[in-house]
Design a protein around this motif. Structure first.
Motif, PDB file in Angstrom:
ATOM      1  N   ARG A 199       0.682  -1.040  -0.020  1.00 37.84           N
ATOM      2  CA  ARG A 199      -0.130   0.037   0.013  1.00 37.84           C
ATOM      3  C   ARG A 199       0.877   1.291  -0.047  1.00 37.84           C
ATOM      4  NH1 ARG A 199      -3.040   2.506   4.475  1.00 37.84           N
ATOM      5  NH2 ARG A 199      -2.068   1.148   5.893  1.00 37.84           N
TER       6      ARG A 199
ATOM      7  N   ASP B 193       7.678  -8.371   3.149  1.00 36.94           N
ATOM      8  CA  ASP B 193       6.596  -9.138   3.955  1.00 36.94           C
ATOM      9  C   ASP B 193       6.462 -10.795   3.897  1.00 36.94           C
ATOM     10  OD1 ASP B 193       3.717  -7.874   4.963  1.00 36.94           O
ATOM     11  OD2 ASP B 193       3.605  -9.951   4.941  1.00 36.94           O
TER      12      ASP B 193
ATOM     13  N   LEU C 133      10.549 -11.642   8.752  1.00 36.03           N
ATOM     14  CA  LEU C 133      11.179 -10.605   9.587  1.00 36.03           C
ATOM     15  C   LEU C 133      11.483 -10.804  11.037  1.00 36.03           C
ATOM     16  CD1 LEU C 133       9.562  -7.288   8.218  1.00 36.03           C
ATOM     17  CD2 LEU C 133      11.928  -7.840   7.769  1.00 36.03           C
TER      18      LEU C 133
ATOM     19  N   ASP D 281       5.388  -0.706   9.621  1.00 35.80           N
ATOM     20  CA  ASP D 281       4.176  -1.113   9.669  1.00 35.80           C
ATOM     21  C   ASP D 281       3.706  -2.426  10.184  1.00 35.80           C
ATOM     22  OD1 ASP D 281       1.233  -0.753   9.842  1.00 35.80           O
ATOM     23  OD2 ASP D 281       0.837  -0.710   7.755  1.00 35.80           O
TER      24      ASP D 281
HETATM   25  C1  SAM Z   1      -0.388  -3.988  10.158  1.00 35.13           C
HETATM   26  S1  SAM Z   1      -0.187  -5.199   8.751  1.00 35.13           S
HETATM   27  C2  SAM Z   1       0.484  -3.620   7.437  1.00 35.13           C
HETATM   28  C3  SAM Z   1       0.411  -4.042   5.986  1.00 35.13           C
HETATM   29  C4  SAM Z   1       0.437  -3.097   5.189  1.00 35.13           C
HETATM   30  N1  SAM Z   1       1.640  -2.182   5.484  1.00 35.13           N
HETATM   31  C5  SAM Z   1      -0.865  -2.259   4.733  1.00 35.13           C
HETATM   32  O1  SAM Z   1      -0.838  -1.479   5.297  1.00 35.13           O
HETATM   33  O2  SAM Z   1      -1.682  -2.963   3.965  1.00 35.13           O
HETATM   34  C6  SAM Z   1       1.096  -5.919   9.043  1.00 35.13           C
HETATM   35  C7  SAM Z   1       1.861  -6.791   7.806  1.00 35.13           C
HETATM   36  O3  SAM Z   1       2.829  -7.660   8.688  1.00 35.13           O
HETATM   37  C8  SAM Z   1       3.297  -8.619   7.828  1.00 35.13           C
HETATM   38  N2  SAM Z   1       4.112  -9.623   8.904  1.00 35.13           N
HETATM   39  C9  SAM Z   1       3.548 -10.040  10.265  1.00 35.13           C
HETATM   40  N3  SAM Z   1       4.428 -10.803  10.681  1.00 35.13           N
HETATM   41  C10 SAM Z   1       5.570 -10.748   9.752  1.00 35.13           C
HETATM   42  C11 SAM Z   1       6.852 -11.171   9.895  1.00 35.13           C
HETATM   43  N4  SAM Z   1       7.326 -11.851  10.732  1.00 35.13           N
HETATM   44  N5  SAM Z   1       7.653 -10.925   8.603  1.00 35.13           N
HETATM   45  C12 SAM Z   1       7.245 -10.236   7.768  1.00 35.13           C
HETATM   46  N6  SAM Z   1       6.059  -9.704   7.755  1.00 35.13           N
HETATM   47  C13 SAM Z   1       4.974  -9.960   8.671  1.00 35.13           C
HETATM   48  C14 SAM Z   1       1.433  -9.263   7.715  1.00 35.13           C
HETATM   49  O4  SAM Z   1       1.571 -10.336   6.540  1.00 35.13           O
HETATM   50  C15 SAM Z   1       1.086  -8.030   7.242  1.00 35.13           C
HETATM   51  O5  SAM Z   1       1.114  -7.649   5.985  1.00 35.13           O
END
Ligand code: SAM
Length: 450
Positions: free
Chosen positions: A319, A335, A362, A381
């Protein structure tokens, strides 16, 4: 007799049991202090109320869990709550009972206090909360539990005493109303289903598909095979544009790790981004309040150099990264959700925008190859619980000049800001992404100091 300074009213029907509610807890319950010093958390009470509490649970230590036994004097901040489920202990929209201006001021005060207490941040500029265009019917995603309880099969939210059956959630966008009502009417399709019971609950996700229709995902918590026939009949009865049934081993990880069992129709969501359509699978994360989320993107664009390089960490389908690249920069989105990454890749393949997507966990993968120093700015985020420690370490060691941290959890945000020792917090902008609830979205600008 007690004189309420806030309302300058005089109330003379107090008893030894009455308490003034002076604050709200992080989850929206009224906070009061009893004569013996114990803190009470009172469901349904708001600051300025004078109540006789009814105790539900009094532990040896910590706050006492209460409801309102009697509302002796109403706070001037009270407004009629539009939802009948609230009076039955539904926790979904507790701040729907207070004036909107009060709720925005409270969210900001609570944020300032959390940043000070947990993050050790004093004197940081925290802007007034940016209001959401809508206070009700703004949620494009709603999630319900389906359980077999004492009164048989039902669906709703987990509230004070277990499941609160919900007929219509006023937070939910208009296209979700009719299909939800149909699913409720047809719950008996599930009567004999083996996946129902309080041990293997179903979670139902309803989504506005961005085309004025509803779609659904049913997450089934099981390690074994899913007997999907009754579930299919049930979903078919609601007139969705599409639906999916997914198996999960851990409901907390359902947006990252689930397995498709069966789908029907078109269970996708259309997101309009940079003037074109991005198509998401129904189980992929997107913000619940699209208009308020656009505000976040615009704020981000104001804070980063126009034609630089942006690292979008926990970026989902991109996004932020896509909006940035559409203006004139380049972005790398990181991600670990495969479906989110593939939606983003698909979009940039069609549009030619300079966005790279990287599949990195991550929390677990080695970040040595992620050279954050080559970027002009990074977006962070993370999910509700905050960023992984190794990500914060990596940014401290070799992060860019500016970080934009986007958070839906003030306490986790405060903890992470404290850990980002190579940066100083310049500006905090709260956004009311979740009106009528105690939740708050916050955007923070950090600049490198060492
Ligand atoms: C709050 S959402 C934000 C997504 C994006 N920024 C949006 O606004 O649509 C958190 C994101 O963190 C990702 N996520 C969660 N744990 C993760 C990890 N260990 N490594 C990478 N991504 C991760 C999820 O897949 C999700 O897309």
């Amino acid at each position: 007799m007690i004189n309420d300074k806030r309302s300058t009213q005089t109330v003379d029907n107090t008893s030894d049991d009455t308490v003034w509610v002076h604050d709200l807890s992080w989850d929206g319950r009224g906070v009061a202090r009893r004569d013996d010093g114990r803190v009470l958390m009172i469901f349904g009470a708001i600051p300025g109320d004078l109540v006789i509490p009814e105790i539900r649970h009094e532990p040896n230590k910590g706050p006492v869990d209460c409801t309102i036994g009697e509302l002796v004097h109403e706070s001037p901040q009270r407004v009629p709550h539009p939802c009948p489920h609230y009076a039955r202990g539904c926790p979904a929209s507790q701040l729907g009972a207070v004036r909107r201006e009060f709720s925005l001021d409270w969210k900001r005060t609570h944020l300032v206090e959390t940043l000070r207490r947990i993050g050790g941040l004093e004197g940081v500029v925290v802007e007034p909360v940016i209001p959401s265009p809508k206070q009700w019917r703004y949620r494009e995603r709603l999630e319900f539990q389906v359980l077999r309880g004492q009164n048989g099969l039902d669906m709703g939210y987990i509230g004070l005493s277990g499941l609160v059956p919900v007929l219509d959630c006023r937070l939910g966008a208009t296209p979700l109303i009719k299909p939800f009502a149909a699913l409720r009417r047809n719950l008996d399709y599930l009567d004999s289903h083996p996946h129902l019971g309080d041990r293997v609950p179903l979670r139902l996700l309803l989504r506005d598909n961005g085309r004025g229709e509803a779609i659904a995902v049913l997450f089934v918590l099981t390690r074994g095979p899913v007997d999907s026939a009754p579930l299919e009949e049930w979903l078919d009865s609601a007139g969705f544009a599409g639906w999916e049934i997914r198996r999960v081993r851990n409901q907390k990880l359902r947006y990252i790790n689930s397995e498709l069992v069966i789908s029907k129709g078109d269970p996708t969501v259309r997101i309009r981004i940079a003037g074109r359509d991005l198509i998401l699978q129904a189980s992929v994360f997107s913000q619940v309040n699209r208009k308020a989320a656009n505000e976040l993107v615009n704020l981000m664009l104001e804070q980063v150099p126009e034609d630089g390089r942006l690292l979008d960490l926990y970026g989902g389908y991109g996004r932020f990264g896509i909006a940035y690249a559409d203006r004139s920069g380049k972005a790398t989105v990181v991600d670990s959700a495969a479906d989110a990454l593939s939606a983003g890749r698909d979009y940039v393949r069609k549009t030619g925008l300079p966005v790279e997507f990287r599949d990195i966990d991550l929390g677990r993968d080695d970040l040595a190859e992620l050279d954050a120093a080559v970027f002009d700015a990074a977006i962070l985020d993370p999910p509700h619980a905050g960023a992984d420690e190794q990500v914060l370490d990596m940014l401290n060691e070799r992060g860019p000049e500016r970080i934009i941290y986007v958070s839906c959890h003030p306490a986790a945000l405060a903890r992470d800001l404290k850990r980002l020792t190579a940066y100083k917090t310049d500006l905090v902008v709260p956004i009311d992404m979740f009106p009528s609830t105690s939740e708050l979205e916050t955007l923070v600008i950090l600049d490198r100091i060492s």
